[in-house]
Design an enzyme around this catalytic site. Structure first.
Site, PDB file in Angstrom:
ATOM      1  N   TRP A 102       0.881  -1.227  -0.072  1.00 44.81           N
ATOM      2  CA  TRP A 102      -0.087  -0.010   0.064  1.00 44.81           C
ATOM      3  C   TRP A 102       1.022   1.184   0.111  1.00 44.81           C
ATOM      4  CZ3 TRP A 102      -4.334  -1.074  -1.926  1.00 44.81           C
ATOM      5  CH2 TRP A 102      -5.057  -2.385  -1.410  1.00 44.81           C
ATOM      6  N   ASP A 172      -1.620   6.368   6.239  1.00 45.71           N
ATOM      7  CA  ASP A 172      -2.528   5.583   6.140  1.00 45.71           C
ATOM      8  C   ASP A 172      -2.765   4.655   7.329  1.00 45.71           C
ATOM      9  OD1 ASP A 172      -4.291   3.591   4.828  1.00 45.71           O
ATOM     10  OD2 ASP A 172      -2.773   3.313   3.057  1.00 45.71           O
ATOM     11  N   LYS A 196     -12.163  -2.199   7.435  1.00 53.09           N
ATOM     12  CA  LYS A 196     -11.336  -3.033   7.987  1.00 53.09           C
ATOM     13  C   LYS A 196     -11.730  -2.953   9.457  1.00 53.09           C
ATOM     14  CE  LYS A 196      -8.140  -3.399   4.220  1.00 53.09           C
ATOM     15  NZ  LYS A 196      -7.387  -2.702   3.420  1.00 53.09           N
TER      16      LYS A 196
HETATM   17  C1  LIG Z   1      -6.860  -2.172   2.402  1.00 52.55           C
HETATM   18  C2  LIG Z   1      -6.159  -1.024   2.330  1.00 52.55           C
HETATM   19  C3  LIG Z   1      -6.105   0.005   1.322  1.00 52.55           C
HETATM   20  C4  LIG Z   1      -6.887   0.320   0.264  1.00 52.55           C
HETATM   21  O1  LIG Z   1      -7.837   0.440   0.659  1.00 52.55           O
HETATM   22  P1  LIG Z   1      -9.212   0.730  -0.329  1.00 52.55           P
HETATM   23  O2  LIG Z   1     -10.278   1.262   0.575  1.00 52.55           O
HETATM   24  O3  LIG Z   1      -9.880  -0.753  -1.000  1.00 52.55           O
HETATM   25  O4  LIG Z   1      -8.974   1.525  -1.494  1.00 52.55           O
HETATM   26  C5  LIG Z   1      -4.940   0.951   1.435  1.00 52.55           C
HETATM   27  N1  LIG Z   1      -4.043   1.044   2.502  1.00 52.55           N
HETATM   28  C6  LIG Z   1      -3.973   0.005   3.393  1.00 52.55           C
HETATM   29  C7  LIG Z   1      -3.093   0.141   4.617  1.00 52.55           C
HETATM   30  C8  LIG Z   1      -5.033  -1.119   3.262  1.00 52.55           C
HETATM   31  O5  LIG Z   1      -4.991  -2.034   4.391  1.00 52.55           O
END
Ligand SMILES: *Cc1c(COP(=O)(O)O)cnc(C)c1O
Length: 360
Positions: A102, A172, A196
């Site tokens: 990511w 993030d 998540k």
């Molecule tokens: C799942 C994830 C993403 C992507 O998320 P989306 O909402 O599907 O765009 C980005 N960064 C991290 C750390 C993730 O776990």
């Protein structure tokens, strides 16, 4: 059918009380005679939901007054574009710590808007460690620093980030937001997809310090933090139901005792599984350095690819689903997000022991 125990990395398990509340309110949200999916986003009922949701998030994370909370769409992935579009205004350069897929994707996207400086990377080790870096490694002429707090795919986390006060820190937190208390004032922007650790897909939460809003003129309105902030995240129709579910998750965490208690529970769950992995002769954790281990996504292996596959099938028959690791790591991954009860982890370990005994 009995409910399975879902170890998916995302979308992922929700707390059962949240699901039951959704069910209870589905046909008639608090006397409105309609579901949240059907109501106008400008109605008093929905305005009540979004305001309470923001208030509860602010109280959980202790968000200072000079930060805005935005409820956006496009996933965390859209933030990989929005962050550089909105923040690359002076040096047109950003610092990245590359700890996984990511972070790599975000850096790739930022290259469209300016220069990307890689401060540290563990790509050469297939991201199974957190690379070493210090505050002095960051550029003096970068518009911001980007990092990922928890690496969902590889099962590592950055436990302590060096003190970079004075610089704009962007994080993030998609896979560990609300898993433990954090100091929001250290950050310029925190963003996270909701699916998540705090709800369902369709909602991305952005927490942004006010002085970082409106630095770049003439952006497309949907991609401009300034437009989104000025319209209270309602420049267009927001993802109403996802916001409602996030609100229920926030309330559930508050009722548990807040983030200190949430961290306590998450640490206890992760410890159970890591302790078992460290002593097992059959299963092994992929992350050796204990300080780098994620408490959200725990990756592990059996001695061979064949037995990985066979264990995953065995677990599925026992009602434990989505244990297959990401294709870039292989093996297994158990995601133990906020919604996973400790009983789910205990059942996983019981099934692992059972499988291990069958191999003797
Ligand atoms: C799942 C994830 C993403 C992507 O998320 P989306 O909402 O599907 O765009 C980005 N960064 C991290 C750390 C993730 O776990």
């Amino acid at each position: 059918m009995a409910r399975v125990i879902n170890f998916s990395a995302g979308p992922s398990i929700l707390p059962k009380p949240v699901l039951l509340k959704i069910q209870e309110e589905l046909l008639d949200y608090q006397g409105s005679g309609q579901s949240v999916m059907e109501m106008s986003h400008r109605s008093d009922f929905f305005m009540g939901i979004i305001e309470q949701t923001e208030a509860d998030l602010r109280s959980l994370l202790n968000i200072p007054q000079n930060y805005k909370v935005l409820f956006l769409q496009g996933g965390a992935s859209l933030q990989f574009s929005m962050v550089p579009m909105n923040l690359m205004h002076k040096y047109h350069k950003a610092d990245f710590v590359i700890t996984g897929e990511w972070a790599r994707k975000a850096a790739q996207e930022a290259k469209r808007y300016g220069e990307v400086h890689i401060v540290a990377s563990s790509e050469d080790k297939n991201f199974n460690v957190i690379p070493k870096f210090k505050a002095k490694d960051f550029s003096s002429d970068a518009d911001y620093i980007h990092y990922v707090s928890n690496n969902t795919i590889f099962g590592t986390r950055i436990t302590n980030f060096p003190d970079v006060s004075g610089k704009v820190l962007v994080c993030d937190m998609s896979s560990d937001i609300l898993s433990r208390p954090i100091d929001v004032s250290k950050y310029g922007i925190i963003f996270a997809g909701a699916q998540k650790n705090m709800g369902i897909a369709g909602l991305t939460i952005v927490i942004i310090r006010e002085d970082l809003i409106g630095l770049v003129p003439n952006l497309p309105p949907m991609l401009d933090y300034k437009v989104q902030a000025e319209h209270g995240s309602m420049y267009n129709t927001p993802s109403c139901f996802s916001i409602y579910v996030a609100g229920l998750c926030f309330k559930w965490i508050k009722d548990l005792g807040g983030l200190t208690e949430m961290e306590h529970l998450n640490n206890a769950k992760a410890k159970l599984l890591y302790d078992y992995l460290d002593e097992s002769y059959f299963f092994a954790p992929t992350i050796q350095n204990k300080n780098d281990r994620s408490i959200m996504n725990i990756c592990f292996l059996t001695p061979t690819k064949e037995s990985d596959k066979s264990f995953i099938n065995y677990a599925e028959i026992k009602g434990l689903i989505n244990l297959k690791g990401h294709r870039s790591v292989g093996g297994m991954r158990a995601s133990l997000y906020n919604g996973m009860p400790i009983e789910g982890v205990e059942e996983l370990i019981r099934v692992m022991r059972e499988y291990e005994d069958l191999q003797r």
